[in-house]
Design an enzyme around this catalytic site. Sequence first.
Site, short mmCIF file in Angstrom:
data_model
loop_
_atom_site.label_atom_id
_atom_site.label_comp_id
_atom_site.label_asym_id
_atom_site.label_seq_id
_atom_site.Cartn_x
_atom_site.Cartn_y
_atom_site.Cartn_z
N ASP A 36 0.81 -1.13 -0.05
CA ASP A 36 -0.15 -0.06 -0.02
C ASP A 36 0.92 1.16 -0.08
O ASP A 36 1.93 1.12 0.46
CB ASP A 36 -0.96 0.08 1.23
N ASP A 62 4.16 1.89 -4.84
CA ASP A 62 3.41 2.94 -5.55
C ASP A 62 3.25 2.26 -6.75
O ASP A 62 4.28 1.95 -7.51
CB ASP A 62 4.25 3.96 -5.78
N ASN A 89 -5.97 -5.01 -6.21
CA ASN A 89 -7.01 -4.38 -5.79
C ASN A 89 -6.71 -2.78 -5.75
O ASN A 89 -7.97 -2.16 -5.66
CB ASN A 89 -7.06 -4.88 -4.40
N TYR A 154 -12.58 5.82 -14.95
CA TYR A 154 -12.88 4.24 -14.28
C TYR A 154 -13.38 3.40 -14.68
O TYR A 154 -13.05 2.26 -14.80
CB TYR A 154 -13.56 4.94 -13.05
N LYS A 158 -11.54 -0.11 -15.69
CA LYS A 158 -12.17 -1.36 -15.33
C LYS A 158 -12.65 -2.50 -16.44
O LYS A 158 -12.35 -3.49 -16.36
CB LYS A 158 -13.29 -1.27 -14.37
#
Length: 258
Positions: A36, A62, A89, A154, A158
């Site tokens: 993360d 990153d 994720n 987005y 996706k």
Amino acid sequence: MKLKNKVAIVTGSGSGIGKGVALAYASEGAKVVIADLNEETGTKTAQEINMKGGHAIFVRMDITNEDNVNSSINYVYEKYGKIDILVNNAGFKHIEKINELAYQNWKKVISINLHGAFLTTKACLKFMYAAKAGSIIYIGSVSSKQGSKFQAPYVAAKHALLGLCRVVAKEAASHNVSANVICPGYIKTSLLEKQISHKAKVLNQSENEIIESMLSETVNNQFITSKDISDCAVFLASFKTNALTGQSLMVNHGGYME
């Protein structure tokens, strides 16, 4: 335990869906890498797992920086001698009308949601290929299947994850590596709450009206939960063969069916 002694990297696992997946993997015996950008939340998640008797480490990553991704994943391999599971994720959403969308915001969303998945996949595949085993899981969205107002980059990213996954599934099959996508519906996160608030203002509706619209196509008018996603992530990571690869699993209370 379904994932005993497996080494799993979960990006964006300091909070939200990623944290849920990390906790579930640890409970199934996996050694979990909390990858993360946020050191505070990432460290807390790792500590939470360790305090519960699991095994986790935090690695600041990153996912938009190729050198950082490569060095981080190399570090994980050097520490554990293998990488069994990668869960892509980490994500980011920007809410804005496409005719008002700045190119820099378009690039930022695409970079985090798509380029990051490519970079982490590429970095892990060399170790999975050498081991002749591995599972790569992408966290997509219902936006991987349909459009949604004010979310152009987005939705585009996706959708693209489906294509990336299918290519990885084809290329990696001979190395016994699988690749699949989990496509969640609406889950109550801080990101979704911001989206609801923004849509309510733009459409001049109440937040309750926006929520009702979001859930109108589900079979029970319910949001999904983090556990719904983590259960699917455990299932895919523990599946024994490549009979299940290149697939997208919709998890949305029947809000979108295929």
